[in-house]
Write a protein that holds these residues in place. Sequence first.
Motif, PDB file in Angstrom:
ATOM      1  N   TYR A 277      28.763   6.415  -1.907  1.00  0.00           N
ATOM      2  CA  TYR A 277      28.778   7.718  -1.115  1.00  0.00           C
ATOM      3  C   TYR A 277      29.506   7.869   0.074  1.00  0.00           C
ATOM      4  N   LEU A 278      29.683   6.733   0.754  1.00  0.00           N
ATOM      5  CA  LEU A 278      30.404   6.835   1.981  1.00  0.00           C
ATOM      6  C   LEU A 278      31.823   6.989   1.569  1.00  0.00           C
TER       7      LEU A 278
ATOM      8  N   ILE B  31       0.811  -1.134   0.103  1.00  0.00           N
ATOM      9  CA  ILE B  31       0.164  -0.225   0.164  1.00  0.00           C
ATOM     10  C   ILE B  31       0.835   1.310   0.262  1.00  0.00           C
ATOM     11  N   PRO B  32       0.310   2.219  -0.532  1.00  0.00           N
ATOM     12  CA  PRO B  32       1.157   3.649  -0.383  1.00  0.00           C
ATOM     13  C   PRO B  32       1.495   3.825   0.923  1.00  0.00           C
ATOM     14  N   ILE B  33       2.765   4.409   1.113  1.00  0.00           N
ATOM     15  CA  ILE B  33       3.185   5.016   2.485  1.00  0.00           C
ATOM     16  C   ILE B  33       3.409   6.600   2.526  1.00  0.00           C
ATOM     17  N   SER B  34       2.988   7.128   3.508  1.00  0.00           N
ATOM     18  CA  SER B  34       3.130   8.560   3.766  1.00  0.00           C
ATOM     19  C   SER B  34       4.421   8.870   3.800  1.00  0.00           C
ATOM     20  N   ALA B  35       4.752  10.181   3.302  1.00  0.00           N
ATOM     21  CA  ALA B  35       6.276  10.822   3.322  1.00  0.00           C
ATOM     22  C   ALA B  35       6.432  10.845   4.839  1.00  0.00           C
ATOM     23  N   GLY B  36       7.659  10.560   5.318  1.00  0.00           N
ATOM     24  CA  GLY B  36       7.841  10.667   6.552  1.00  0.00           C
ATOM     25  C   GLY B  36       7.718   9.322   7.583  1.00  0.00           C
ATOM     26  N   GLN B  37       6.866   8.603   7.004  1.00  0.00           N
ATOM     27  CA  GLN B  37       6.431   7.513   7.783  1.00  0.00           C
ATOM     28  C   GLN B  37       7.391   6.625   7.922  1.00  0.00           C
TER      29      GLN B  37
ATOM     30  N   PHE C 170      19.495   9.209  -7.333  1.00  0.00           N
ATOM     31  CA  PHE C 170      20.510   9.476  -6.575  1.00  0.00           C
ATOM     32  C   PHE C 170      21.740   8.995  -7.298  1.00  0.00           C
ATOM     33  N   GLU C 171      21.747   8.100  -7.868  1.00  0.00           N
ATOM     34  CA  GLU C 171      23.097   7.652  -8.726  1.00  0.00           C
ATOM     35  C   GLU C 171      23.642   8.867  -9.369  1.00  0.00           C
ATOM     36  N   SER C 172      22.887   9.501 -10.199  1.00  0.00           N
ATOM     37  CA  SER C 172      23.501  10.829 -10.920  1.00  0.00           C
ATOM     38  C   SER C 172      23.884  11.726 -10.201  1.00  0.00           C
TER      39      SER C 172
ATOM     40  N   LEU D 153      21.874  10.368   2.351  1.00  0.00           N
ATOM     41  CA  LEU D 153      22.325   9.208   3.067  1.00  0.00           C
ATOM     42  C   LEU D 153      20.923   8.734   3.892  1.00  0.00           C
ATOM     43  N   SER D 154      20.263   9.593   4.415  1.00  0.00           N
ATOM     44  CA  SER D 154      18.980   9.060   5.055  1.00  0.00           C
ATOM     45  C   SER D 154      18.136   8.430   4.054  1.00  0.00           C
ATOM     46  N   GLU D 155      17.976   9.202   2.817  1.00  0.00           N
ATOM     47  CA  GLU D 155      17.082   8.899   1.845  1.00  0.00           C
ATOM     48  C   GLU D 155      17.233   7.675   1.359  1.00  0.00           C
TER      49      GLU D 155
END
Length: 300
Positions: A228-229, A67-73, A149-151, A163-165
């Motif tokens: 990234y790291l 199911i869709p998830i809310s932003a920040g959930q 994100f890769e670009s 990094l969090s995203e």
Amino acid sequence: MAIVKSTCPNQKLEWVDLTAPTSSELEEISQVYGLNKYATFACLQPDHLPKHEDIDGTHFIITRVLIPISAGQSVSIQSISTKIAFFYRPGLLITVHRLPHAFMDEVKEKLFDKGDFKRVESIVAKMLWHILHSYETPAVRLSNELDDFESKVFSQNLTPQMLSELYQIKRKSLMSKKLLLFSQEAVSSIKLPDSESDDLQDTRDLHLKLLNIYDQIHEDVSNLVNFYLSISAQKTNDVIKVLTIFSVFFMPLTFLAGIYGMNFDYMPELRERWGYPALLGFMLLLSASIYVWFRRKKWL
């Protein structure tokens, strides 16, 4: 609770659909149709993982629909998916779910009501296909986010929030892959003759395809996080390198300035006429020697 009982006279199949039942209502249904009480209790557990059991000739399947998830959930099994349970045997199909699902009405209208099936397993296989299909659009969305994100990472346009995203993408892909792996037992449990297994084969093919997609997403995001790291560490090393070079240049100069800055009357070369220019020249020669040494070592 909403209970919808439908009967297909052509195939002598009764379909009982329960939406958001209570424990007492489930117990009543269990007694009427002779269901296992522990299986019906599992229908009320919101975070139950997919499974399959054959209990006294009645197949019991638990699946989960994305199911869709809310932003920040927060990402968890319960937040990204909802449960659908099946009880089926010849002549009977019982579905238990908390939320309404449009695909169940579609299967009922196009397959069940028309009697366009020979076994109850055909209906279950079709609904499992729709359930697995709910994983396809999120997989495409995660892949597109990962490409963005890769670009950014390869262009070294890094931000602390990235990094969090990336972790959220990794978490979603891992949860979805976990649900698909547990769904393997339910998909494999359905048996149909070859002449009636088209929908079942489509379901198994879709399941394998989704497993590969989510496995690839999980692998790609892990590699991207590591990259990234690595870039972040490289930037830190570059800063430390510059600071180290400056400190190496000024360390001997500071040492000399510290010695000749001590307040003693009797010190060598203290009253020499050319002492100050000679010391400055020695400092310049020392700095030049350090520079040449760094260049030969290819540190500059």
